[in-house]
Write an enzyme that holds these catalytic residues in place. Structure first.
Site, PDB file in Angstrom:
ATOM      1  N   CYS A 188     -29.049 -65.191  91.234  1.00  0.00           N
ATOM      2  CA  CYS A 188     -29.993 -66.085  90.565  1.00  0.00           C
ATOM      3  C   CYS A 188     -29.169 -67.049  89.734  1.00  0.00           C
ATOM      4  CB  CYS A 188     -31.024 -65.315  89.738  1.00  0.00           C
ATOM      5  SG  CYS A 188     -30.399 -64.511  88.246  1.00  0.00           S
ATOM      6  N   ARG A 241     -33.401 -62.057  87.216  1.00  0.00           N
ATOM      7  CA  ARG A 241     -33.800 -61.764  88.592  1.00  0.00           C
ATOM      8  C   ARG A 241     -32.741 -61.019  89.395  1.00  0.00           C
ATOM      9  NH1 ARG A 241     -35.452 -67.663  90.248  1.00  0.00           N
ATOM     10  NH2 ARG A 241     -33.649 -68.062  88.915  1.00  0.00           N
ATOM     11  N   ASP A 260     -38.814 -67.239  88.084  1.00  0.00           N
ATOM     12  CA  ASP A 260     -37.955 -66.966  86.936  1.00  0.00           C
ATOM     13  C   ASP A 260     -38.831 -66.568  85.743  1.00  0.00           C
ATOM     14  OD1 ASP A 260     -36.097 -66.836  84.915  1.00  0.00           O
ATOM     15  OD2 ASP A 260     -35.136 -68.741  85.431  1.00  0.00           O
TER      16      ASP A 260
END
Length: 165
Positions: free
Chosen positions: A11, A17, A128
């Site tokens: 990420c 994440r 996100d």
């Protein structure tokens, strides 16, 4: 990584994440008896949080479901990763674009999305959760758990499994 197959989760900053994806997939691989065959790591396309632990909200949400993210530390994707890993999975299109741009021409790594096993109907991007509330971290876990099960099925189709004993 001394495993038969190696997966890198990616990420942007490697604090929400991708560490969640690493922790979930690592646990699911253990449950499937594949942890000795498949290695998992995570990294970020940007150096915003180098050396930091995952976001406390990610850790809390993961811990509630039995995933331990506490030993992970943020790092940035490097050129070496494209040789060390067989599969590099991006959280979203922005990070996929960054991975494609930094990918050396000799790379053997396959690039895909973390949520690829979910097909085209669910979102292909892991949202996100950084600027949102706790619900976002739970949604990330829901999506990553489902995708991890899909990746384990895919690994088995590729012939990565424990020998019959």
């Amino acid at each position: 990584m001394n495993k038969q197959f190696a997966i890198l989760m990616v990420c942007m900053g490697n604090i929400c994440r991708s560490p969640t994806a690493e922790g979930v997939l690592r646990t699911r691989l253990q449950q499937a008896g594949l942890d000795g065959l498949v290695g998992v790591d995570s990294a970020g396309t940007h150096a915003y949080h180098l050396g930091e632990a995952p976001d406390p909200r990610s850790c809390r949400a993961a811990d509630k479901r039995g995933y331990d993210l506490s030993l992970q530390r943020a790092r940035q994707v490097s050129a070496v990763d494209f040789e060390r890993f067989d599969l590099i999975l991006a959280a979203d299109r922005h990070n996929m674009t960054a991975l494609r741009a930094m990918r050396p021409p000799t790379s053997r790594a396959q690039l895909d999305y973390i949520l690829a096993p979910l097909g085209k109907e669910p979102p292909q991007e892991v949202p996100d959760p950084y600027y949102g509330g706790p619900h976002g971290f739970d949604l990330v876990l829901d999506l990553i758990e489902a995708a991890s099960d899909g990746w384990i099925s895919q690994l088995k189709q590729w012939g990565i499994s424990q020998p019959a004993g």
